[in-house]
Design an enzyme around this catalytic site. Structure first.
Site, PDB file in Angstrom:
ATOM      1  CB  CYS A   2      -1.006   0.221   1.288  1.00  0.00           C
ATOM      2  SG  CYS A   2      -2.078  -1.484   1.462  1.00  0.00           S
ATOM      3  NE  ARG A  27       4.865   1.560  -1.163  1.00  0.00           N
ATOM      4  CZ  ARG A  27       5.591   1.744   0.049  1.00  0.00           C
ATOM      5  NH1 ARG A  27       6.788   2.325  -0.147  1.00  0.00           N
ATOM      6  NH2 ARG A  27       5.530   1.106   0.813  1.00  0.00           N
ATOM      7  CD1 TRP A  73       0.011  -5.872  -3.293  1.00  0.00           C
ATOM      8  CD2 TRP A  73      -0.029  -6.728  -1.321  1.00  0.00           C
ATOM      9  NE1 TRP A  73       0.478  -7.138  -3.447  1.00  0.00           N
ATOM     10  CE2 TRP A  73       0.263  -7.724  -1.919  1.00  0.00           C
ATOM     11  CE3 TRP A  73      -0.255  -7.160   0.221  1.00  0.00           C
ATOM     12  CZ2 TRP A  73       0.817  -8.830  -1.583  1.00  0.00           C
ATOM     13  CZ3 TRP A  73       0.100  -8.135   0.559  1.00  0.00           C
ATOM     14  CH2 TRP A  73       0.656  -9.207  -0.243  1.00  0.00           C
ATOM     15  CG  ASN A  99       0.138   2.428   3.863  1.00  0.00           C
ATOM     16  OD1 ASN A  99      -0.711   2.399   3.114  1.00  0.00           O
ATOM     17  ND2 ASN A  99       1.180   3.217   3.124  1.00  0.00           N
ATOM     18  N   GLY A 100      -0.886  -0.585   7.124  1.00  0.00           N
ATOM     19  CA  GLY A 100      -0.737  -1.228   8.247  1.00  0.00           C
ATOM     20  C   GLY A 100      -1.801  -2.375   8.343  1.00  0.00           C
ATOM     21  CD  GLU A 480      18.401 -13.259  -5.646  1.00  0.00           C
ATOM     22  OE1 GLU A 480      17.753 -13.606  -4.526  1.00  0.00           O
ATOM     23  OE2 GLU A 480      17.963 -11.921  -6.065  1.00  0.00           O
ATOM     24  CE  LYS A 484      14.978 -11.245  -8.074  1.00  0.00           C
ATOM     25  NZ  LYS A 484      15.623 -11.134  -6.928  1.00  0.00           N
ATOM     26  CD  GLU A 487      10.802 -11.859  -6.689  1.00  0.00           C
ATOM     27  OE1 GLU A 487      10.324 -11.253  -5.972  1.00  0.00           O
ATOM     28  OE2 GLU A 487      12.124 -11.687  -7.218  1.00  0.00           O
ATOM     29  CG  HIS A 503      20.465 -36.565   0.364  1.00  0.00           C
ATOM     30  ND1 HIS A 503      20.928 -37.961   0.915  1.00  0.00           N
ATOM     31  CD2 HIS A 503      21.537 -36.009   0.200  1.00  0.00           C
ATOM     32  CE1 HIS A 503      22.296 -37.995   1.122  1.00  0.00           C
ATOM     33  NE2 HIS A 503      22.626 -36.923   0.490  1.00  0.00           N
ATOM     34  CE  LYS A 602      12.157  -2.659  -4.817  1.00  0.00           C
ATOM     35  NZ  LYS A 602      13.037  -3.828  -5.229  1.00  0.00           N
TER      36      LYS A 602
END
Ligand code: M6R
Length: 607
Positions: A2, A27, A73, A99-100, A480, A484, A487, A503, A602
Site C-alpha cells: 500500500c 510498490r 494491496w 497502511n498497516g 536467488e 528471480k 517472480e 537425497h 516491492k
C-alpha cells in the site's frame, strides 16, 4: 505494498495526487483511490486496477487544493471497489487512507456497530473514520489522537476533514510516513519516491507520532502528547532518477547499473595499501570487532540470500561463526540473542515488517544490531541507529537485482575489516581488498558480453519445471536465481545444494528438464561436475554458469555461460547476473509484467 500520498498547498491537488500515486505504483497494488476536500464535502473517486484507471475516473476534475490518495494491496477483504481506500465516516466528512493492519478491528467494529454504524467494506481500515467521527468534537488532531488510543496494530494514516480544509492529520505506528516541506505546499507520503517531484526537504515521522500538516509545513507531536522538534532531512539526490533511461524495464536498467552500484558501495571504504576497510556508520573500533563472537544476518527473500553469502564469507575469511536467518521465522520463535553476537538486518527498502520486527526483538533482548540498508532514513536504518548504507540507488523493479549485489558487497567489506582484526595478515588483507575493488570492472566485463542468455531462456521458457543447483558460495546464488525466475516468469522451479540432489530432488528430473548449475572455479568445482553428470544421466539439459576459460565445464553444458574469473568469495557477484538476465528474458518471452509481477509488492510492510 500500500502507498499513501496526501497534498495540501496552493496548487490543485488532484493532478499532484495522481502523479504521486504513479510514483508509488512500483510498490505493487491492486486498486487506487483519491479523496479531495470540497466546500460541500468529500469528493471521492476509486478504481480497481491501475492508477491509469483511477485517472480516467477523475476526468470530470476537481479544483480542490487539499486531498489524500492511496494504492491498496489487499490484506483484509478482496480486491473490490468497496474495499478500496479512502474510506469515509457515515457523514462523508472525514476521509482516511491507511497502511498497516488493525489487529483489534473485530472488537472495534462490534462497538461501532452497536452504536449504529453501518460498514460498507470488509477492510480493517474502515473502523478508523468511524472511530475518529465518534471522538470528533471540532478538533481534528484530538479526534485522531483519541481514536488511535483504541487501536492495536500498525498504521501509517492520513486523515482529511471536510470541516477543516486547511489541515491534514497524519500518524504513524509501524508503517512509514514522510512529510515533504515544499514552497507553499506540503506533501505527505509513505515513500520518499512520491515526494521528490515537490521537494527534497523532509521530516520523517517516528512511531507513536502524530502531525498536523498545513500548506506552511507540519507540527509534530507524540501521540501521548508533547511537541517533537524534528530536524529537516534531505532526500538523496538520486531519488529523482526513477526514469527508464533508454531501457524497456526498470529491472533491465537496474541489472545494468550494477557495476556503478558496486563502485558506490566500495568507494572510499576499501584501502588496498592498508589491506583493510572502513565503515564509519558501524561506529566500531578494532577492539569492538575482536570482541564479536558470532555474526548473524536477518532478512527476507533476496536480502536473506545476500546475508547467506555474507555469513559464508565471514566464516571463510574471518573464521568466526556466522549464519543467516529468515527474518519472518526469527522474530516469531523467541530467539536466543547472545550479547556478544553482532546482528545485521539486511534490507533494500528498510521497511520490511518482518525484518523490522526482528530488529526490535534483538533490541528488546539487549542484542547489538546494525542495518545493511539501501533506503537512507528508512525505518530499519533509523531503528538500528548504526550500520552500512549500500548506496545501490533507487531500486524500482519489484525483483531485486542491484540491491542483492550491493548488499553482498557491503557485507564483504565488513568481512575484510573483521578478518583483518582476527586472522588475515596485511598481505592477505591487500589481496582481499584488491579482489573487492576489481569486482565492478569484472561485472562490467561480463555485462559487455553476457553470453547465450537467449538460448538458455529458450530452454527454460516452456519447461513445466526446472531446477537450480550449486555448492558453497553458489548455493545462495542458486536460491536467488530460482527466486528471480519465479517472480518474473512464474515458471515453477526450485533450488538445492548440489550435494542434496541424491537425497530426493533428483526424482523430479525427466527427459529435457532444464537444470541451471552455478559452477565457478573454486573449492567445490570438481564435486559439482559429479552432480552435473548425475543429472545429465537422468535426461536433464544443463545451463552451466562457469568461469571463463573452464573448457571442461563449457563442454559439459547444453548452454554454457562463462563469467570472468574472480576469487571464490567474490563469485556470487558475478554468477548471479546471468541468472537475473535469464529470469528477465524468460519473463519477456512469456509476456509477463516484468516490473510489477502478479501478487507481489516491492516493499512488504505487513507481517
Ligand atoms: O526491502 P527488503 O530488502 O527488506 O525486501 C525483502 C524481500 O521482500 C525482497 O528481497 C523480495 O524477496 C524481492 N521481491 C526479491 O526480488
Amino acid at each position: 505494498m500500500c502507498g499513501i500520498i496526501a497534498y495540501i498547498g496552493d496548487q490543485e491537488a488532484l493532478p499532484r495526487l495522481i502523479e504521486g500515486l504513479r510514483r508509488l505504483e512500483y510498490r505493487g497494488y491492486d486498486s487506487a483511490g483519491v479523496a479531495l476536500i470540497e466546500p460541500d464535502g468529500v469528493w471521492l473517486r476509486r478504481a480497481v486496477g491501475r492508477v491509469a484507471g483511477l485517472a480516467a475516473e477523475t476526468s470530470d476534475g476537481c479544483t480542490s487544493k487539499v486531498g489524500i490518495a492511496h494504492t491498496r494491496w489487499a490484506t483484509h477483504g478482496g480486491v473490490t471497489l468497496e474495499n478500496t481506500h479512502p474510506h469515509l465516516d457515515a457523514t462523508h466528512r472525514i476521509a482516511v487512507v491507511h497502511n498497516g493492519i488493525i489487529e483489534n478491528m473485530e472488537a472495534l467494529k462490534a462497538v461501532l456497530i452497536a452504536d449504529g454504524v453501518e460498514f460498507l467494506s470488509e477492510t480493517d481500515t474502515e473502523v478508523l473514520p468511524h472511530l475518529i467521527r465518534r471522538h470528533y468534537t471540532g478538533d481534528p488532531l484530538e479526534a485522531v489522537r483519541a481514536a488511535l488510543s483504541h487501536v492495536h496494530g500498525t498504521y501509517g494514516i492520513a486523515v482529511a476533514f471536510a470541516d477543516h480544509p486547511d489541515v491534514l492529520i497524519a500518524a504513524r505506528f509501524g508503517s512509514p510516513l514522510v512529510i515533504g516541506l515544499g514552497d507553499g505546499e506540503t506533501v505527505l507520503a509513505s515513500d520518499p519516491q512520491a515526494i521528490v517531484a515537490h521537494t527534497r526537504r523532509v521530516l520523517y515521522l517516528d512511531d507513536r507520532e502524530i502531525a498536523v500538516i498545513s500548506a506552511d509545513g507540519a507540527k509534530v507531536q507524540r501521540l501521548s502528547g508533547g511537541d517533537v522538534n524534528r530536524d529537516v532531512s534531505l532526500i538523496e539526490a538520486d531519488y529523482a532518477v526513477a526514469e527508464l533511461g533508454g531501457h524497456e524495464h526498470f529491472m533491465a536498467k537496474e541489472i545494468w547499473e550494477q557495476p556503478d552500484a558496486l563502485l558506490r558501495c566500495l568507494r572510499g571504504r576499501v584501502q588496498i595499501e592498508r589491506g583493510n576497510a572502513k565503515l564509519g556508520g558501524l561506529n566500531m573500533t578494532p577492539r569492538d570487532m575482536v570482541n564479536i563472537r558470532e555474526v548473524v544476518t536477518v532478512g527476507c527473500g533476496t536480502a536473506y540470500h545476500a546475508g547467506m553469502v555474507g555469513s559464508m564469507a565471514i566464516e571463510h575469511l574471518a573464521r568466526l561463526p556466522a549464519h543467516a536467518e529468515v527474518a519472518s521465522e526469527f522474530r516469531n520463535r523467541h530467539p536466543i540473542i547472545p550479547p556478544d553476537a553482532l546482528y545485521f538486518a539486511v534490507s533494500q527498502s528498510g521497511e520490511t515488517a518482518d525484518t523490522l520486527g526482528a530488529v526490535e526483538e534483538i533490541l528488546v533482548k539487549g542484542g547489538q544490531v546494525m542495518g545493511v540498508v539501501n533506503v537512507v532514513g528508512s525505518s530499519i536504518a533509523r531503528t538500528c541507529g548504526a550500520g552500512v548504507y549500500v548506496y545501490a540507488g533507487p531500486e524500482i523493479a519489484v525483483a531485486s537485482t542491484k540491491a542483492f549485489t550491493s548488499q553482498v558487497t557491503a557485507l564483504l567489506v565488513f568481512t575484510l575489516m573483521l578478518a583483518r582484526t582476527r586472522n588475515q595478515s596485511l598481505a592477505q588483507g591487500e589481496n582481499i581488498a584488491r579482489a573487492l575493488l576489481e569486482a565492478p570492472d569484472k561485472l562490467q566485463e561480463y555485462l559487455d558480453d553476457p553470453g547465450p542468455i537467449d538460448a538458455a531462456a529458450d530452454l527454460v521458457k516452456d519447461a513445466k519445471y526446472c531446477m537450480f543447483m550449486g555448492r558453497g558460495f553458489s548455493y545462495p546464488v542458486a536460491l536467488e536465481g530460482a527466486l528471480k525466475l519465479k517472480e518474473i516468469s512464474y515458471v515453477p522451479c526450485e533450488a538445492y545444494p548440489a550435494g542434496e540432489m541424491k537425497h530426493g530432488p533428483i526424482a523430479m528430473l525427466e527427459d529435457g528438464t532444464p537444470v541451471i548449475v552455478i559452477a565457478p572455479r573454486g573449492s567445490q568445482r570438481d564435486k559439482v561436475i559429479s552432480n552435473i553428470k548425475e543429472v545429465q544421466a537422468r535426461g536433464a539439459r544443463t545451463i552451466i554458469v562457469h568461469t571463463r576459460g573452464d573448457d571442461e565445464m563449457a563442454r559439459l553444458a547444453d548452454v554454457s555461460i562463462p563469467v570472468p574469473e574472480v576469487r571464490e568469495f567474490i563469485s556470487p557477484l558475478l554468477t548471479v547476473v546471468p541468472l537475473q538476465l535469464l529470469a528477465y528474458k524468460v519473463g519477456i518471452a512469456l509476456g509477463r509484467d516484468i516490473d510489477k509481477p502478479r501478487n507481489l509488492a516491492k516493499s512488504v510492510t505487513v507481517e
